[in-house]
Design a protein around this motif. Structure first.
Motif, mmCIF file in Angstrom:
data_model
loop_
_atom_site.group_PDB
_atom_site.id
_atom_site.type_symbol
_atom_site.label_atom_id
_atom_site.label_comp_id
_atom_site.label_asym_id
_atom_site.label_seq_id
_atom_site.Cartn_x
_atom_site.Cartn_y
_atom_site.Cartn_z
ATOM 1 N N PHE A 72 43.493 41.792 54.492
ATOM 2 C CA PHE A 72 44.345 42.755 55.196
ATOM 3 C C PHE A 72 44.739 42.203 56.562
ATOM 4 N N GLU A 73 43.792 41.648 57.277
ATOM 5 C CA GLU A 73 44.084 41.115 58.601
ATOM 6 C C GLU A 73 45.010 39.905 58.521
ATOM 7 N N LEU A 98 45.986 38.311 44.614
ATOM 8 C CA LEU A 98 46.876 37.672 45.583
ATOM 9 C C LEU A 98 46.767 36.154 45.516
ATOM 10 N N ALA A 99 45.556 35.656 45.259
ATOM 11 C CA ALA A 99 45.383 34.211 45.106
ATOM 12 C C ALA A 99 46.245 33.691 43.959
ATOM 13 N N GLY A 100 46.221 34.431 42.841
ATOM 14 C CA GLY A 100 47.031 34.015 41.697
ATOM 15 C C GLY A 100 48.517 34.096 41.974
ATOM 16 N N LEU A 128 52.286 33.852 53.603
ATOM 17 C CA LEU A 128 50.918 34.186 53.218
ATOM 18 C C LEU A 128 50.134 32.955 52.797
ATOM 19 N N LYS A 129 50.814 31.970 52.225
ATOM 20 C CA LYS A 129 50.109 30.743 51.845
ATOM 21 C C LYS A 129 49.501 30.068 53.068
ATOM 22 N N SER A 130 50.184 30.171 54.197
ATOM 23 C CA SER A 130 49.672 29.522 55.404
ATOM 24 C C SER A 130 48.682 30.400 56.159
ATOM 25 N N ARG A 131 48.686 31.714 55.895
ATOM 26 C CA ARG A 131 47.863 32.637 56.671
ATOM 27 C C ARG A 131 46.624 33.133 55.935
ATOM 28 N N LEU A 132 46.675 33.132 54.603
ATOM 29 C CA LEU A 132 45.553 33.665 53.838
ATOM 30 C C LEU A 132 44.729 32.543 53.241
#
Length: 200
Positions: A72-73, A98-100, A128-132
């Motif tokens: 979430f963050e 979300l990973a998938g 999101l790929k760069s942040r999660l």
């Protein structure tokens, strides 16, 4: 800043609970799956908290696992993603899903989130790929499924099955959001079909 909250579950709605501790009831925004995971009213619960502070309000967002809070963050740190959209995403997809989605560039999956269109979904995938950091996203494509078609967990399997049965994006979104906790895709698909048949 509040990091965790432990107390008695005094009230529960699908998107908010009240946890009472030391005579004070704390209102906590939650996703439907976290709400369901807390169990019966009156029991002791513990939530991982994101304490969101703005000039005009303070809101507690609660999660039943630290991974959900971390994701979430990461979500709300992306451009254009506020807490409401972050909770909407987590109401449909857990960290493994979300990973998938990130591993397979599954834009259509993100488009099932209310308020997310194709352009927004494409931008979110990049950000999101760069942040999660939600595990090894490459494992989701290791079994030979075409990009965008890999069912990464039970809810993804249900979403794909409903799409193949001809349900609309809005119907699928509603059914996935209403699913109880669990990782049995067969049981979850039956629950989704019952929800859709009920017309709720």
């Amino acid at each position: 800043m509040i990091g965790t909250l432990r107390g008695t579950l005094a009230l529960r709605d699908p998107d908010e609970v009240i946890v009472e501790t030391a005579g004070v009831g704390y209102r906590v925004a939650v996703s439907p799956d976290t709400s369901a995971a807390l169990g019966e009213l009156g029991r002791e619960v513990m939530l991982h908290i994101h304490h969101h502070i703005r000039e005009d309000a303070q809101t507690l967002y609660g999660f039943d696992t630290p991974d959900k809070r971390r994701v979430f963050e990461g979500l709300i740190s992306a451009h254009g993603v506020g807490p409401a959209m972050g909770m909407a995403i987590l109401s449909i997809y857990g960290p493994s899903e979300l990973a998938g989605i990130l591993a397979t560039d599954d834009i259509d999956a993100l488009c099932l989130v209310p308020g997310v269109g194709k352009k927004t979904a494409a931008r979110l995938l990049v950000e999101l790929k760069s942040r999660l950091d939600i595990g090894d996203v490459t494992t989701a494509v290791a079994s030979g499924y075409p990009a965008g078609e890999q069912p990464t967990d039970a809810r993804s399997v249900v979403r794909q099955a409903l799409a193949e049965l001809g349900y609309s994006a809005e119907e699928i979104r509603s059914a996935i959001a209403a699913l109880p906790p669990g990782d049995d895709s067969s049981a979850l698909l039956k629950a989704a079909l019952r929800h859709l048949a009920s017309g709720i």
